[in-house]
Write a protein that holds these residues in place. Structure first.
Motif, PDB file in Angstrom:
ATOM      1  N   GLN A  91      20.902  -3.490 -18.297  1.00  0.00           N
ATOM      2  CA  GLN A  91      21.305  -3.049 -16.733  1.00  0.00           C
ATOM      3  C   GLN A  91      21.750  -1.739 -16.697  1.00  0.00           C
ATOM      4  OE1 GLN A  91      20.669  -4.894 -13.991  1.00  0.00           O
ATOM      5  NE2 GLN A  91      20.081  -6.976 -15.224  1.00  0.00           N
ATOM      6  N   ASP A  92      21.505  -0.955 -15.626  1.00  0.00           N
ATOM      7  CA  ASP A  92      22.041   0.406 -15.603  1.00  0.00           C
ATOM      8  C   ASP A  92      23.523   0.335 -14.927  1.00  0.00           C
ATOM      9  OD1 ASP A  92      19.879   1.747 -16.245  1.00  0.00           O
ATOM     10  OD2 ASP A  92      18.993   1.948 -14.145  1.00  0.00           O
ATOM     11  N   ALA A  93      23.698  -0.600 -14.403  1.00  0.00           N
ATOM     12  CA  ALA A  93      25.112  -0.895 -13.745  1.00  0.00           C
ATOM     13  C   ALA A  93      25.451  -2.141 -13.582  1.00  0.00           C
ATOM     14  CB  ALA A  93      25.580  -0.161 -12.471  1.00  0.00           C
ATOM     15  N   ILE A  94      26.508  -2.931 -13.991  1.00  0.00           N
ATOM     16  CA  ILE A  94      27.090  -4.214 -13.498  1.00  0.00           C
ATOM     17  C   ILE A  94      28.388  -4.040 -12.720  1.00  0.00           C
ATOM     18  CG2 ILE A  94      27.680  -6.584 -14.241  1.00  0.00           C
ATOM     19  CD1 ILE A  94      25.810  -6.056 -16.702  1.00  0.00           C
ATOM     20  N   ILE A  95      28.331  -4.600 -11.485  1.00  0.00           N
ATOM     21  CA  ILE A  95      29.901  -4.784 -11.010  1.00  0.00           C
ATOM     22  C   ILE A  95      30.646  -5.835 -11.582  1.00  0.00           C
ATOM     23  CG2 ILE A  95      31.198  -5.197  -8.888  1.00  0.00           C
ATOM     24  CD1 ILE A  95      29.280  -2.699  -8.754  1.00  0.00           C
ATOM     25  N   LEU A  96      31.606  -5.658 -12.522  1.00  0.00           N
ATOM     26  CA  LEU A  96      32.409  -6.633 -13.104  1.00  0.00           C
ATOM     27  C   LEU A  96      33.409  -7.392 -12.189  1.00  0.00           C
ATOM     28  CD1 LEU A  96      33.264  -4.424 -16.657  1.00  0.00           C
ATOM     29  CD2 LEU A  96      31.395  -6.066 -16.129  1.00  0.00           C
ATOM     30  N   PHE A  97      34.135  -6.326 -11.334  1.00  0.00           N
ATOM     31  CA  PHE A  97      34.930  -6.831 -10.340  1.00  0.00           C
ATOM     32  C   PHE A  97      34.571  -6.268  -9.084  1.00  0.00           C
ATOM     33  CE2 PHE A  97      38.843  -7.027  -8.229  1.00  0.00           C
ATOM     34  CZ  PHE A  97      39.169  -8.522  -7.989  1.00  0.00           C
ATOM     35  N   ASP A  98      34.707  -7.061  -8.073  1.00  0.00           N
ATOM     36  CA  ASP A  98      34.634  -6.428  -6.642  1.00  0.00           C
ATOM     37  C   ASP A  98      35.549  -7.320  -5.713  1.00  0.00           C
ATOM     38  OD1 ASP A  98      33.666  -4.701  -4.610  1.00  0.00           O
ATOM     39  OD2 ASP A  98      31.953  -5.571  -4.093  1.00  0.00           O
ATOM     40  N   VAL A 105      22.945   5.887 -12.212  1.00  0.00           N
ATOM     41  CA  VAL A 105      24.143   5.362 -11.311  1.00  0.00           C
ATOM     42  C   VAL A 105      25.125   6.346 -11.483  1.00  0.00           C
ATOM     43  CG1 VAL A 105      22.852   3.400 -11.332  1.00  0.00           C
ATOM     44  CG2 VAL A 105      24.561   3.755 -13.162  1.00  0.00           C
ATOM     45  N   GLN A 106      25.212   6.968 -12.415  1.00  0.00           N
ATOM     46  CA  GLN A 106      26.566   7.969 -12.477  1.00  0.00           C
ATOM     47  C   GLN A 106      27.219   8.653 -11.313  1.00  0.00           C
ATOM     48  OE1 GLN A 106      26.225  10.058 -16.217  1.00  0.00           O
ATOM     49  NE2 GLN A 106      27.986  11.629 -15.368  1.00  0.00           N
ATOM     50  N   ASP A 107      26.316   9.174 -10.697  1.00  0.00           N
ATOM     51  CA  ASP A 107      26.938   9.765  -9.357  1.00  0.00           C
ATOM     52  C   ASP A 107      27.298   8.783  -8.101  1.00  0.00           C
ATOM     53  OD1 ASP A 107      26.515  12.314 -10.567  1.00  0.00           O
ATOM     54  OD2 ASP A 107      24.815  12.943  -9.345  1.00  0.00           O
ATOM     55  N   HIS A 108      26.424   7.503  -8.170  1.00  0.00           N
ATOM     56  CA  HIS A 108      26.793   6.696  -7.369  1.00  0.00           C
ATOM     57  C   HIS A 108      27.933   6.076  -7.577  1.00  0.00           C
ATOM     58  CE1 HIS A 108      25.910   3.556  -4.458  1.00  0.00           C
ATOM     59  NE2 HIS A 108      26.095   2.647  -5.449  1.00  0.00           N
ATOM     60  N   PHE A 109      28.511   5.722  -8.656  1.00  0.00           N
ATOM     61  CA  PHE A 109      29.503   5.023  -8.875  1.00  0.00           C
ATOM     62  C   PHE A 109      30.771   6.291  -9.230  1.00  0.00           C
ATOM     63  CE2 PHE A 109      26.566   1.572  -9.579  1.00  0.00           C
ATOM     64  CZ  PHE A 109      27.381   0.713  -8.650  1.00  0.00           C
ATOM     65  N   GLY A 110      30.331   7.222  -9.685  1.00  0.00           N
ATOM     66  CA  GLY A 110      31.415   8.381 -10.207  1.00  0.00           C
ATOM     67  C   GLY A 110      31.999   8.963  -9.029  1.00  0.00           C
ATOM     68  N   ASP A 111      31.290   9.300  -8.137  1.00  0.00           N
ATOM     69  CA  ASP A 111      31.704  10.181  -6.990  1.00  0.00           C
ATOM     70  C   ASP A 111      31.692   9.030  -5.843  1.00  0.00           C
ATOM     71  OD1 ASP A 111      31.443  12.126  -8.791  1.00  0.00           O
ATOM     72  OD2 ASP A 111      29.403  13.041  -7.972  1.00  0.00           O
ATOM     73  N   ASN A 112      32.813   9.026  -5.273  1.00  0.00           N
ATOM     74  CA  ASN A 112      32.990   8.029  -4.057  1.00  0.00           C
ATOM     75  C   ASN A 112      33.413   8.769  -2.994  1.00  0.00           C
ATOM     76  OD1 ASN A 112      33.012   5.117  -5.871  1.00  0.00           O
ATOM     77  ND2 ASN A 112      34.265   6.664  -7.093  1.00  0.00           N
ATOM     78  N   LEU A 149      36.875  11.110  -7.398  1.00  0.00           N
ATOM     79  CA  LEU A 149      35.668  11.566  -8.641  1.00  0.00           C
ATOM     80  C   LEU A 149      36.352  11.027 -10.038  1.00  0.00           C
ATOM     81  CD1 LEU A 149      35.221  15.283  -7.428  1.00  0.00           C
ATOM     82  CD2 LEU A 149      33.882  13.179  -6.710  1.00  0.00           C
ATOM     83  N   HIS A 150      35.797  10.379 -10.594  1.00  0.00           N
ATOM     84  CA  HIS A 150      36.033   9.879 -11.838  1.00  0.00           C
ATOM     85  C   HIS A 150      35.850  11.040 -12.987  1.00  0.00           C
ATOM     86  CE1 HIS A 150      36.556   5.687 -11.288  1.00  0.00           C
ATOM     87  NE2 HIS A 150      35.751   5.608 -10.259  1.00  0.00           N
ATOM     88  N   ASP A 151      36.911  11.085 -13.641  1.00  0.00           N
ATOM     89  CA  ASP A 151      36.856  12.114 -14.887  1.00  0.00           C
ATOM     90  C   ASP A 151      36.449  11.436 -16.071  1.00  0.00           C
ATOM     91  OD1 ASP A 151      37.632  14.129 -13.449  1.00  0.00           O
ATOM     92  OD2 ASP A 151      39.893  14.173 -13.720  1.00  0.00           O
ATOM     93  N   GLY A 152      36.075  12.145 -17.118  1.00  0.00           N
ATOM     94  CA  GLY A 152      35.680  11.377 -18.372  1.00  0.00           C
ATOM     95  C   GLY A 152      34.678  10.715 -18.560  1.00  0.00           C
ATOM     96  N   ILE A 153      33.461  10.811 -17.687  1.00  0.00           N
ATOM     97  CA  ILE A 153      32.320   9.808 -17.694  1.00  0.00           C
ATOM     98  C   ILE A 153      31.565  10.168 -18.930  1.00  0.00           C
ATOM     99  CG2 ILE A 153      30.319   9.028 -16.321  1.00  0.00           C
ATOM    100  CD1 ILE A 153      31.860   9.246 -13.936  1.00  0.00           C
TER     101      ILE A 153
END
Length: 647
Positions: free
Chosen positions: A52-59, A86-93, A154-158
């Protein structure tokens, strides 16, 4: 030698420690309730981390209606990402919110780089510059709406793979609304390990909510500190949302609907009262209205004069209307400012039409087709607000977002309709009682090789969801223009010279007409090709936006406005032209419906007929192959083209 082996072994262990995702006891969620190590293991077991490119561990989401009439919303998400796409999709909110009425507090914005940090794993906390508040671009020139903000988190350190945790709280600063409602979807576009939803109401209050039948059990608890009864659903191992999910994913996705209103009637009365309080006009605008209507003859002329005037003078602000439903502007303020979102433009049009003697109501249509009532009053599955307009022998509605006015039943065919304050629960008002909507186009022409033209007659008929009454009554689109558009869909370049209406009402329209056109240009092989397409307002035109014929598979159900049938016939006297190639007759009959193509030649006359029929208005995703086969047959050029030679 032993020392060398030990050195090599130590080096190997170091490499493994660096390049293998590792977890330790520190990797708990912000609240401490989620063990991310356990969630990762479960994700790997259920979905495969490497697959998977991404998995929602907890929502997680909490909607608490506090005893003092304020709403507190808490969002918490933990995501494993392993793909660049998926990096921008989840990293930039991007979080839109109302800074006038609500506060926003970021609780967590951090990144866990899985085993790639030296000397050990740790959280990368986002710095101050990672949280940026901006004015939405759509509101840049709308001063009255600048309280709406968008905060970028924005998430840092990805560095892939990694785990991202985001948590924030939105809370009303004062009691500015009479109630609240909404919906939570348990599934996402990605697989989800754990999804929690909590709904809190003041202790002793009857909680109005609904959960998709058979999905999960609702637990009840109390929060003594906040004075709430809390209803929660905790779900695990949730497959991705059906693809493509269309405009109403709740139709096939487990969800929780909630509302502080106890009935649709009380909710509707509140909406209607709020709208009517803002039906305020100035004397100058009233004078302008009377001047505007002076030359209008029919009631529909009067309606269109008003709506076209507002479309010209009041710019649409296309943004989420949910921010303004509890606090619209007055009609005169919207007009004087020269702009408005859909609700404000609707109130302005309604005010003017009411002044002109029409009855008006705010109304909502379901976002998709079919029933959308979960017996919980919420707009979560509705589209934007519209204005229902009523007078003697006239029922119409105005869409403030598109600026269009429509009559008849076709625009609401198969859709849920709700008039707040005027009726109780939303209902599907018109669906043809299960009968098929049928559209027919028939041409009978003769080829004249000498003049290089063809001419003849045609017939058009459409009922139910295909009925063009609402378009044929519009000032800018005459009956002839509507017939022309449909005819050109079948035969490009055709011109309708005159027509005779046979039937014209909201249920069915039909007409005979005469037509003519130039013979098609010869192709590179000296052939004249009649390419018989689909009616301009036929089945292909009315397909939902989530029907992608290029997809050979899908996981979401298929929903049409109703059962559909389309019939096309083309009879041509070839004259001195020679037949080069005609399509072969054949039939596809499957569980979804039927496609039939019949081609016959009798002397100089060629008779061509094509029919497409769907037996149902909805199909399970497993029926996509059959549905697609019928649509592809309708669209394939080999089934549409008749080839001739002429000197």
């Amino acid at each position: 030698m032993r020392r060398l082996l030990n050195t090599l072994l130590l080096g190997l262990l170091v490499c493994l420690a660096v390049h293998t995702p590792t977890l330790n006891a520190e990797q708990l969620s912000l609240s401490g309730q989620q063990d991310i190590e356990a969630l990762m293991k479960q994700a790997d077991e259920w979905f495969g981390l490497e697959n998977q490119d991404a998995i929602i561990l907890f929502d997680g989401r909490k909607e608490y209606w506090l005893p003092d009439g304020r709403l507190r919303t808490m969002i918490h998400r933990i995501v494993y990402i392993n793909g660049d796409n998926v990096q921008d999709h989840f990293g930039d909110n991007r979080i839109p919110w109302d800074s006038k009425h609500r506060s926003l507090e970021v609780k967590a914005l951090r990144t866990w780089r899985l085993g790639r940090d030296i000397p050990a794993n740790h959280w990368w906390e986002a710095g101050e510059t990672a949280v940026v508040e901006t004015l939405p671009y759509a509101l840049d020139k709308a001063a009255d709406y600048t309280n709406i903000r968008e905060t970028m988190m924005l998430h840092d350190g990805i560095e892939l793979p990694c785990v991202l945790e985001l948590a924030y709280v939105l809370e009303d600063m004062n009691s500015f609304r009479d109630g609240a409602e909404g919906m939570y979807l348990f599934a996402n576009n990605e697989p989800t390990v754990s999804s929690w939803f909590f709904y809190g109401v003041p202790k002793g209050t009857e909680a109005n909510y609904n959960v998709t039948k058979g999905f999960a059990k609702v637990e009840k608890d109390t929060d003594d500190k906040l004075g709430l009864d809390v209803y929660s659903v905790k779900a695990n191992n949730i497959a991705p949302m059906g693809y493509p999910h269309g405009v109403d994913p709740a139709a096939h996705t487990p969800h929780f609907t909630w509302s502080t209103w106890q009935s649709w009637r009380t909710f509707g009365e509140d909406i209607k009262r709020s709208f009517e309080l803002h039906y305020q006009l100035s004397d100058a605008l009233r004078d302008s209205l009377h001047t505007l209507l002076k030359n209008s003859i029919t009631r529909m002329d009067r309606v269109q004069s008003v709506t076209e005037f507002i479309n010209r003078t009041t710019r649409l602000i296309d943004y989420d209307n949910g921010f303004w439903i509890y606090e619209p502007r007055t009609a005169i303020r919207t007009f004087n400012s020269g702009y408005g979102h859909a609700i404000d433009r609707g109130i302005l049009v309604a005010s003017l039409l009411k002044e002109a003697g029409f009855m008006v109501w705010p109304c909502y249509f379901g976002a998709g087709y079919g029933a959308v009532d979960d017996e919980v009053p919420t707009l979560a599955r509705m589209g934007d607000m519209k204005v229902w307009i009523s007078a003697e022998n006239l029922e119409a509605f105005y869409d403030p977002k598109t600026g269009k006015t429509a009559l008849g039943f076709a625009p609401i065919y198969g859709k849920t309709v709700w008039l707040p304050g005027s009726e109780d629960n939303p209902v599907v008002r018109y669906s043809g009682d299960g009968e098929s909507s049928v559209i027919e186009t028939h041409f009978d022409v003769a080829i004249d090789c000498k003049t290089k033209q063809y001419s003849g007659s045609g017939f058009y008929q459409a009922n139910g969801g295909f009925c063009g009454y609402h378009m044929m009554r519009e000032g800018a689109t005459s009956s002839k223009g509507y017939l022309q558009k449909n005819a050109k869909g079948v035969l490009s370049g055709v011109k309708i010279t005159d027509y005779s209406p046979l039937n014209f009402d909201p249920i069915m329209v039909s007409a005979n007409y005469n037509l003519e056109g130039d013979l098609p240009e010869k192709d590179d092989f000296d052939r004249m090709v009649f390419d018989l397409g689909s009616p301009g307002m036929g089945i292909l035109y009315n397909l939902p936006g989530d029907i992608h014929l290029e997809d050979d598979s899908r996981t979401a159900p298929i929903q049409f406005f109703g059962k559909m049938e389309q019939n096309i016939s083309f009879t041509v006297d070839k004259g001195k032209a020679d037949v080069f190639h005609l399509p072969e007759s054949f039939e596809i009959k499957n569980d979804a419906g039927m496609f039939t193509l019949t081609v016959e030649q009798n002397g100089d006359k060629i008779s061509y007929s094509r029919s497409l029929k769907f037996n149902e208005n909805s199909y399970d995703a497993k029926m996509w192959k059959q549905v697609r086969a019928l649509l592809l047959a309708e669209k394939h050029e080999k089934n549409r083209r008749l080839y001739f030679h002429h000197k």
